[in-house]
Design an enzyme around this catalytic site. Structure first.
Site, PDB file in Angstrom:
ATOM      1  N   CYS A  82       0.758  -1.279   0.048  1.00 19.61           N
ATOM      2  CA  CYS A  82       0.024   0.033  -0.020  1.00 19.61           C
ATOM      3  C   CYS A  82       0.938   1.089   0.014  1.00 19.61           C
ATOM      4  O   CYS A  82       1.243   1.773   1.136  1.00 19.61           O
ATOM      5  CB  CYS A  82      -0.826   0.086   1.343  1.00 19.61           C
ATOM      6  SG  CYS A  82      -2.147  -1.103   1.356  1.00 19.61           S
ATOM      7  N   GLU A 363      -6.071 -16.524 -25.420  1.00 18.52           N
ATOM      8  CA  GLU A 363      -5.215 -16.491 -24.122  1.00 18.52           C
ATOM      9  C   GLU A 363      -3.998 -17.523 -23.971  1.00 18.52           C
ATOM     10  O   GLU A 363      -4.265 -18.674 -24.701  1.00 18.52           O
ATOM     11  CB  GLU A 363      -6.269 -16.830 -22.775  1.00 18.52           C
ATOM     12  CG  GLU A 363      -5.552 -17.063 -21.700  1.00 18.52           C
ATOM     13  CD  GLU A 363      -4.690 -16.000 -20.909  1.00 18.52           C
ATOM     14  OE1 GLU A 363      -5.255 -14.971 -20.904  1.00 18.52           O
ATOM     15  OE2 GLU A 363      -3.709 -16.587 -20.614  1.00 18.52           O
ATOM     16  N   CYS A 439      -3.712  -1.967 -17.403  1.00 24.55           N
ATOM     17  CA  CYS A 439      -3.569  -1.744 -15.799  1.00 24.55           C
ATOM     18  C   CYS A 439      -2.034  -1.000 -16.057  1.00 24.55           C
ATOM     19  O   CYS A 439      -1.502  -0.806 -15.026  1.00 24.55           O
ATOM     20  CB  CYS A 439      -3.170  -3.226 -15.234  1.00 24.55           C
ATOM     21  SG  CYS A 439      -2.165  -4.216 -15.841  1.00 24.55           S
TER      22      CYS A 439
HETATM   23  N1  SAH Z   1      -9.406 -10.318 -19.522  1.00 25.76           N
HETATM   24  C1  SAH Z   1      -9.151 -11.102 -18.502  1.00 25.76           C
HETATM   25  C2  SAH Z   1      -7.663 -11.291 -18.239  1.00 25.76           C
HETATM   26  C3  SAH Z   1      -6.701 -10.019 -18.261  1.00 25.76           C
HETATM   27  S1  SAH Z   1      -4.996 -10.209 -17.770  1.00 25.76           S
HETATM   28  C4  SAH Z   1      -9.555 -10.480 -17.392  1.00 25.76           C
HETATM   29  O1  SAH Z   1     -10.408  -9.365 -17.469  1.00 25.76           O
HETATM   30  O2  SAH Z   1      -9.904 -11.390 -16.431  1.00 25.76           O
HETATM   31  C5  SAH Z   1      -3.909 -10.437 -19.054  1.00 25.76           C
HETATM   32  C6  SAH Z   1      -3.868 -11.972 -19.591  1.00 25.76           C
HETATM   33  O3  SAH Z   1      -3.471 -12.004 -20.584  1.00 25.76           O
HETATM   34  C7  SAH Z   1      -3.658 -13.013 -18.444  1.00 25.76           C
HETATM   35  O4  SAH Z   1      -4.342 -13.978 -18.615  1.00 25.76           O
HETATM   36  C8  SAH Z   1      -2.174 -13.546 -19.241  1.00 25.76           C
HETATM   37  O5  SAH Z   1      -2.356 -14.960 -19.016  1.00 25.76           O
HETATM   38  C9  SAH Z   1      -2.662 -13.316 -20.908  1.00 25.76           C
HETATM   39  N2  SAH Z   1      -1.549 -13.240 -21.777  1.00 25.76           N
HETATM   40  C10 SAH Z   1      -0.321 -12.541 -21.486  1.00 25.76           C
HETATM   41  N3  SAH Z   1       0.375 -12.434 -22.613  1.00 25.76           N
HETATM   42  C11 SAH Z   1      -0.222 -12.880 -23.541  1.00 25.76           C
HETATM   43  C12 SAH Z   1      -0.131 -13.189 -24.862  1.00 25.76           C
HETATM   44  N4  SAH Z   1       0.863 -12.730 -25.704  1.00 25.76           N
HETATM   45  N5  SAH Z   1      -1.395 -13.543 -25.719  1.00 25.76           N
HETATM   46  C13 SAH Z   1      -2.512 -13.879 -25.088  1.00 25.76           C
HETATM   47  N6  SAH Z   1      -2.524 -13.769 -23.775  1.00 25.76           N
HETATM   48  C14 SAH Z   1      -1.500 -13.485 -22.873  1.00 25.76           C
END
Ligand code: SAH
Length: 510
Positions: A82, A363, A439
């Site tokens: 935090c 994913e 993010c």
């Molecule tokens: N949209 C989802 C997850 C977002 S986090 C939600 O809101 O819950 C980002 C995600 O991207 C993670 O699950 C990670 O495993 C995936 N990721 C990371 N690099 C990637 C890539 N090159 N291609 C596809 N997915 C990827």
């Protein structure tokens, strides 16, 4: 001025860095002071000097800022989690919005981006559904669990993080008791010995289902008497496993009604194997000791199953607001083909599928896609298709080989943002709208600059506070394709097909 280490300086804090440190100036020289709040006048001791800036340690607050509040947590200053607990929540929100605005301006070149007021939390405490506690020993040799101190791997003993679920403390106590009883050692990073590295605890806030996954430096056989651990943990929060699977979506309890606060129950206990000398917390193998191997939770009226390795947003209340915004920005009428890149367990995909013709999710983590497919089935949603792979590989392949196009593309990449090939493919596919969930506003700004160039207009920017008391902030933006864009590959493909038809008819006529 020539400052030396340990010199005392007096500074007025006039700004805050992206990582939450106070910023002030003495004679035009910039200082970063951790734990100082914007508006404070502080006394600090010089730690490190660079050419044009330096770092100083907060010694005394001489004149507190009106935005300064007393942190609720006893280890707020030592713990790395935090960074903003001493800042009023109102000021935290202002800080986060400014951070995104500045990045969009400085990196993205958007002078006056169309901002909507940040969506803050009603109660920025106990909102996290996931916590990862490292285990170690204190100076007396007793087993402790807690958090890493900022920028180090020293463990600050702390069982009850105020951002996390109330159940965490009892669960950690139970694991420590088991370890003491059966002589199970905590992991030691320096010597790469010992067994228990971390405990991952997750809670489905709308179901009460709890998951414990112990990350161990060894095989599951090294975890002696693991059946006792299961007994102890399930006795803590007894219940039937997989309860929510028996419910239909209509029976979702009204989560705003405090009478419907679900009873916590231990649903899943597992072990994750991580024998590597690494900072990465989880290894890739999971062995299930108890329960179905996952917990379930609801966002809106969609039920999600969550496995230990799957990404799931940590703040379910704010996530619902984020996804509603994603749905609004996607502007669906029921006829659209939508891609959801970086889809995790299909959270956004299933939200969008309610209003789209077809949704494709991509994913990289296979287990997450297993969850995504199960989630689609669990909710009776059949207009989605999920691909395991990298967004930057699957998207071009599907577009070029199978001519799957897109009316809307949603991306929600990790902090490093989208791969260039992925952005190039989006530009080629030229969807009407792109919704970018991020993010990290620095990589967001970089990617938006690339996408907006000739092709898209930045129509809306919305920030959402998913991580109260920390300096992180989530953003969601809506891009709309410029009408005058010359090359529209989707219509181009259509045009080519039309021409083929034309020649075929001509041929037939001959
Ligand atoms: N949209 C989802 C997850 C977002 S986090 C939600 O809101 O819950 C980002 C995600 O991207 C993670 O699950 C990670 O495993 C995936 N990721 C990371 N690099 C990637 C890539 N090159 N291609 C596809 N997915 C990827």
């Amino acid at each position: 001025m020539n400052w030396k280490k340990n010199d005392t300086i007096q500074i007025e804090i006039t700004d805050m860095s992206d990582t939450g440190e106070g910023i002030g100036k003495t004679d035009g020289f910039t200082w970063f002071v951790k734990d100082a709040v914007i508006g404070d006048v502080v006394e600090a001791s010089v730690m490190k000097m660079k050419k044009s800036y330096g770092f100083a340690r907060l010694q005394k607050v001489l004149n507190p800022s009106s935005a300064r509040v007393t942190p609720l947590c006893a280890v707020a200053r030592q713990c790395g989690g935090c960074q903003l607990q001493a800042v009023s929540y109102e000021e935290q929100l202002r800080f986060k919005e400014n951070k995104v605005r500045n990045n969009l301006r400085r990196i993205g070149g958007f002078e006056n981006p169309p901002f909507y007021p940040i969506i803050g939390m009603e109660h920025p405490w106990r909102y996290r559904n996931k916590a990862q506690f490292p285990f170690g020993k204190n100076r007396d040799g007793q087993i402790i669990a807690g958090f890493y101190a900022a920028r180090t791997h020293a463990i600050i003993e702390h069982d009850d993080c105020l951002l996390g679920a109330e159940e965490n403390a009892k669960i950690l106590e139970c694991i420590k008791t088991y370890m003491n009883q059966y002589h199970i050692t905590p992991y030691d990073e320096m010597t790469h010995t010992g067994l228990i590295r971390h405990a991952l605890i997750r809670k489905g806030f709308s179901t009460g289902e709890l998951m414990v996954c112990l990350v161990i430096n060894g095989s599951v056989n090294d975890l002696k008497n693991s059946n006792k651990l299961v007994e102890m943990l399930t006795a803590l929060y007894p219940g039937t496993t997989g309860r929510m699977e028996q419910y239909g979506a209509e029976e979702t309890p009204d989560r705003c009604d405090p009478r419907n606060k679900p009873v916590p129950e231990m649903t899943s206990i597992s072990v994750n194997i991580n024998r590597e000398q690494t900072n990465v917390i989880m290894g890739s193998d999971v062995v299930h000791l108890y329960g179905p191997g996952y917990i379930t939770d609801y966002i809106g009226n969609i039920c999600y199953r969550i496995s230990p390795l799957s990404f799931y947003q940590v703040n379910p209340v704010q996530t619902e607001r984020l996804y509603e915004t994603a749905l609004e920005y996607a502007d669906l009428t029921g006829t659209e083909t939508v891609w959801d890149l970086y889809c995790g367990i299909g959270t956004i995909s299933l939200f969008l599928a309610q209003k789209a013709k077809k949704v494709y999710g991509v994913e990289i983590i296979p287990q997450a896609i297993e969850d995504a497919r199960a989630n689609a089935a669990l909710n009776g949603i059949d207009n989605v298709k999920f691909f395991v792979g990298k967004a930057e590989e699957v998207l071009p392949e599907q577009y070029e080989k199978n001519h799957i196009y897109a009316d809307v593309i949603v991306v929600d990449p990790p902090r490093k943002g989208c791969d260039k090939v992925c952005l190039d493919t989006i530009l080629k596919m030229a969807p009407q709208r792109v919704v970018y969930v991020s993010c990290d506003s620095a990589t967001l700004a970089r990617d938006l600059k690339y996408l907006c160039g000739e092709a898209y207009t930045l129509e809306k920017v919305q920030t959402v506070d998913m991580f109260g008391n920390s300096c992180h902030v989530e953003s969601i933006v809506k891009l709309v394709r410029k009408n005058n864009r010359k090359c529209k590959p989707d219509s181009y493909v259509k045009l080519r097909l039309d021409m083929e038809d034309y020649y075929r008819i001509k041929d037939e006529e001959k």
